[in-house]
Scaffold this active site. Structure first.
Site, PDB file in Angstrom:
ATOM      1  N   THR A   1      -5.346  -2.086  -3.704  1.00 46.24           N
ATOM      2  CA  THR A   1      -4.495  -3.227  -3.369  1.00 46.24           C
ATOM      3  C   THR A   1      -4.882  -3.888  -2.050  1.00 46.24           C
ATOM      4  O   THR A   1      -5.022  -5.116  -1.996  1.00 46.24           O
ATOM      5  CB  THR A   1      -3.011  -2.804  -3.356  1.00 46.24           C
ATOM      6  OG1 THR A   1      -2.688  -2.236  -4.625  1.00 46.24           O
ATOM      7  CG2 THR A   1      -2.110  -3.994  -3.096  1.00 46.24           C
TER       8      THR A   1
ATOM      9  N   GLY B   1       0.775  -1.236   0.000  1.00 48.62           N
ATOM     10  CA  GLY B   1       0.000   0.000   0.000  1.00 48.62           C
ATOM     11  C   GLY B   1       0.802   1.279   0.000  1.00 48.62           C
ATOM     12  O   GLY B   1       0.226   2.369   0.125  1.00 48.62           O
TER      13      GLY B   1
ATOM     14  N   GLY C   1       2.539   2.430  -2.564  1.00 51.94           N
ATOM     15  CA  GLY C   1       2.527   3.031  -3.889  1.00 51.94           C
ATOM     16  C   GLY C   1       3.617   2.520  -4.809  1.00 51.94           C
ATOM     17  O   GLY C   1       4.059   3.248  -5.712  1.00 51.94           O
ATOM     18  N   LYS C   2       4.043   1.255  -4.616  1.00 55.86           N
ATOM     19  CA  LYS C   2       5.098   0.707  -5.472  1.00 55.86           C
ATOM     20  C   LYS C   2       4.658   0.635  -6.930  1.00 55.86           C
ATOM     21  O   LYS C   2       5.398   1.023  -7.828  1.00 55.86           O
ATOM     22  CB  LYS C   2       5.476  -0.699  -5.003  1.00 55.86           C
ATOM     23  CG  LYS C   2       6.180  -0.762  -3.668  1.00 55.86           C
ATOM     24  CD  LYS C   2       6.630  -2.169  -3.354  1.00 55.86           C
ATOM     25  CE  LYS C   2       5.485  -3.162  -3.295  1.00 55.86           C
ATOM     26  NZ  LYS C   2       4.505  -2.879  -2.254  1.00 55.86           N
ATOM     27  N   THR C   3       3.446   0.120  -7.169  1.00 55.55           N
ATOM     28  CA  THR C   3       3.010  -0.072  -8.549  1.00 55.55           C
ATOM     29  C   THR C   3       2.860   1.256  -9.276  1.00 55.55           C
ATOM     30  O   THR C   3       3.304   1.400 -10.421  1.00 55.55           O
ATOM     31  CB  THR C   3       1.679  -0.857  -8.593  1.00 55.55           C
ATOM     32  OG1 THR C   3       1.897  -2.158  -8.048  1.00 55.55           O
ATOM     33  CG2 THR C   3       1.169  -0.995 -10.016  1.00 55.55           C
ATOM     34  N   SER C   4       2.233   2.249  -8.651  1.00 56.48           N
ATOM     35  CA  SER C   4       2.075   3.545  -9.313  1.00 56.48           C
ATOM     36  C   SER C   4       3.431   4.194  -9.561  1.00 56.48           C
ATOM     37  O   SER C   4       3.668   4.793 -10.619  1.00 56.48           O
ATOM     38  CB  SER C   4       1.179   4.467  -8.488  1.00 56.48           C
ATOM     39  OG  SER C   4       1.677   4.634  -7.173  1.00 56.48           O
TER      40      SER C   4
ATOM     41  N   ASP D   1       4.274  -9.512  -8.551  1.00 50.20           N
ATOM     42  CA  ASP D   1       3.370  -9.489  -7.405  1.00 50.20           C
ATOM     43  C   ASP D   1       2.095 -10.254  -7.736  1.00 50.20           C
ATOM     44  O   ASP D   1       1.407  -9.917  -8.702  1.00 50.20           O
ATOM     45  CB  ASP D   1       3.036  -8.030  -7.069  1.00 50.20           C
ATOM     46  CG  ASP D   1       2.251  -7.891  -5.773  1.00 50.20           C
ATOM     47  OD1 ASP D   1       1.760  -8.913  -5.258  1.00 50.20           O
ATOM     48  OD2 ASP D   1       2.130  -6.760  -5.292  1.00 50.20           O
TER      49      ASP D   1
END
Length: 589
Positions: free
Chosen positions: A508, A23, A25-28, A50
């Site tokens: 997520t 949560g 913000g790794k993906t963004s 992931d």
């Protein structure tokens, strides 16, 4: 406070790994980084490892293991490595030959043994190492970016090259919870090369993503130190979601800003050794190519001025959960959810609420990152509340010693060596910790027991299999004590046990909690409550940026309340970290 992060000024290695608490913000951040590098003329491959990946949601296209061009961004390709699909194929490869030859009950037990996290990791590992070491792939791209999973999974994934390298040097039997591993010996050189790539500063950069809050910083620090120990020393810290200013007339805005700044004063010394950058807290959703491009331009897009009735007014606060389990005479309460959603705080608040209503309560945790001593500090506890913690490392060593001692009278030296190897698997920790849970509960028959971080559905099914088929899996589980035999039926009894799933109103955490619920239902356990924690939507903030974020929560509040939860509670964002017995009572006042 920190210089703004922009990939073109920072990134200069072919491999990038993003890691951090769930949560943060790794993906963004990974997606925006990939777009920015592609826009600067670099050819980029973005890969998610992931299981909870939402790359396809960010870009609005279906993704598979094969790289696919991202529309609207020249030179950008994306793919999803699906560890679950790889694990299914691996399980079938191992179990398939025995179908029709062994009793169905034995085959079912084998399948359950191979449904744990370690199987997923090793099944995905071949694809992962191929990307790190395959010259045909490497030569096609200037940068390969790995959007990795939450920290625990990432650490395990990145340590596998070292871990399996060591295993192959020491193992003489090729045994583990994964089944025969003799085939891995053929790939020893590939694993050694992977280690070299990961630890070479000119090849790999680790981007540690954190939020400006204490728990995320502590987790980032732990990840940083553990990864440095296995040779990954080229690290950069990105503080994501930093509110740039605040609205003085909005109490929530002011508290949000100052709470972040106070947390950043506590950055661990180890993290301070890294270069530190920041990304702004934004009101808009980081989906779609144009929004991703805005992120590094430090734009603040005003929130949509929507007129809406705050539907959270109709949802109970945490008191609703406490009153429900109290009136139902529930004896065992589990707090479960994704890392970083506030499980420990919610479990502690539920325990205090039950004490305040007159119950005797025992609160315990197995999460190494959840410090109940910090949660309560030096407070004088109510006499009806006792606290303990279960140390997984201690319990594993105790469990291994017990199993080996019990087996020594029946096995020769070679058999004991084989068993000892098998006990080094990740599954051993699941079983050992659950046994410790059972012992705690067995000693507290006259109390309500609140457990922070509960066993997974897989663990429960594996232990259930151990009762029926102990001969077949005695190597993995050893003897099943009476405390476990009594506890398993108790956990499945809704009149005695309540599972509380904790989440945030974000994509997520909700999606991962949904998968957790499916896992529990597979083990015949029905969660009783969902708790949406730290909701900005429930605060009625008027700060334009925070309000924009609050509006984005509506979709996920609806998803939980209307589709996923039988009963749903919501906790508004808190102005301060609730530490100590009296402060935690604020959740129930």
């Amino acid at each position: 406070m920190f210089q703004a992060f922009h990939p073109k000024n920072v990134v200069n290695t072919p491999f990038l790994f993003l890691t951090g608490k769930g949560g943060v913000g790794k993906t963004s951040t990974a997606c925006a980084t990939a777009v920015a590098l592609a826009d600067s003329g670099k050819k980029v491959l973005l890969i998610s490892t992931d299981p909870a990946s939402n790359l396809q949601d960010v870009f609005g296209l279906e993704l598979t293991n094969s790289p696919k061009e991202v529309p609207g961004v020249e030179n950008l390709f994306a793919s999803n490595l699906d560890p679950e699909a790889a694990a299914r194929a691996y399980r079938e490869k191992v179990v398939g030959p025995y179908r029709g030859k062994l009793p169905e009950s034995v085959v079912a037990t084998m399948e359950e043994q191979l449904s744990g996290a370690c199987t997923v990791e090793i099944a995905a590992f071949d694809e992962f190492t191929n990307l790190l070491t395959n010259p045909e792939i490497i030569e096609q791209y200037d940068h390969i970016i790995f959007d990795t999973a939450p920290t625990g999974h990432t650490l395990r994934l990145l340590q596998l090259p070292t871990a399996w390298n060591g295993f192959l040097e020491e193992s003489t039997h090729g045994a583990s919870c994964l089944g025969p591993l003799s085939g891995l010996a053929d790939k020893k050189n590939l694993y050694s090369k992977s280690v070299e790539v990961l630890s070479e500063p000119s090849m790999t950069t680790l981007l540690l993503v954190t939020r400006p809050d204490v728990s995320s910083l502590v987790e980032a620090d732990r990840a940083s130190m553990e990864l440095k120990e296995i040779g990954i020393k080229s690290q950069i810290l990105i503080v994501n979601g930093l509110l740039q200013s605040y609205l003085k007339e909005d109490e929530v805005s002011s508290a949000f800003y100052h709470r972040q700044r106070n947390a950043l004063k506590q950055i661990p010394e180890n993290l301070k050794q890294n270069e530190i950058y920041s990304l702004p807290f934004v009101s808009y959703s980081l989906t779609g190519v144009e929004n991703l491009r805005y992120l590094f331009k430090q734009y603040s897009i005003p929130s949509m001025e929507l007129s809406f009735e705050n539907e959270t007014d109709n949802l109970p606060r945490l008191n609703g959960v406490i009153n429900d389990v109290s009136s139902d005479h529930t004896r065992l309460i589990f707090s479960m959810g994704k890392g970083g959603v506030g499980k420990t705080t919610v479990a502690s608040a539920i325990a205090i609420g039950l004490v305040e209503t007159g119950h005797k309560v025992h609160l315990t945790t197995t999460d190494p990152a959840a410090h109940l001593s910090h949660q309560f500090q030096s407070d004088e506890l109510n006499q009806n509340l006792t606290i303990s913690s279960i140390n997984p490392k201690v319990e594993v060593e105790k469990y291994k010693a017990d199993v080996l001692a019990n087996a020594s009278k029946d096995l020769d030296e070679e058999g004991l060596a084989y068993l000892e190897e098998d006990l080094n698997s990740p599954c051993t920790e699941e079983i050992a910790v659950f046994r410790a849970f059972a012992e705690v509960v067995a000693k507290t028959e006259n109390e309500i027991v609140v457990i922070d971080t509960a066993p997974t559905g897989h663990t429960l099914l594996l232990l259930d299999a151990a009762q029926s088929y102990s001969k077949e899996i005695a190597r993995s589980t050893g003897d099943v004590p009476d405390s476990v035999l009594k506890l398993l039926p108790r956990i499945r009894n809704p009149k005695e046990t309540a599972v509380v799933i904790v989440t945030l109103a974000e994509a997520t955490p909700v999606l991962e909690a949904s998968r957790l619920q499916d896992d529990l239902r597979r083990a015949n356990i029905e969660p009783k409550w969902w708790v949406i924690n730290q909701s900005l939507y429930a605060t009625n903030t008027i700060d334009p940026i925070l309000r924009g974020k609050a509006i984005a929560e509506i979709e996920w509040i609806h998803e939980v309340n209307e589709k996923l939860a039988k009963k749903c509670s919501i906790i508004p964002w808190q102005h301060e970290e609730k530490v100590g017995y009296e402060k935690l009572k604020d959740y129930i006042d």
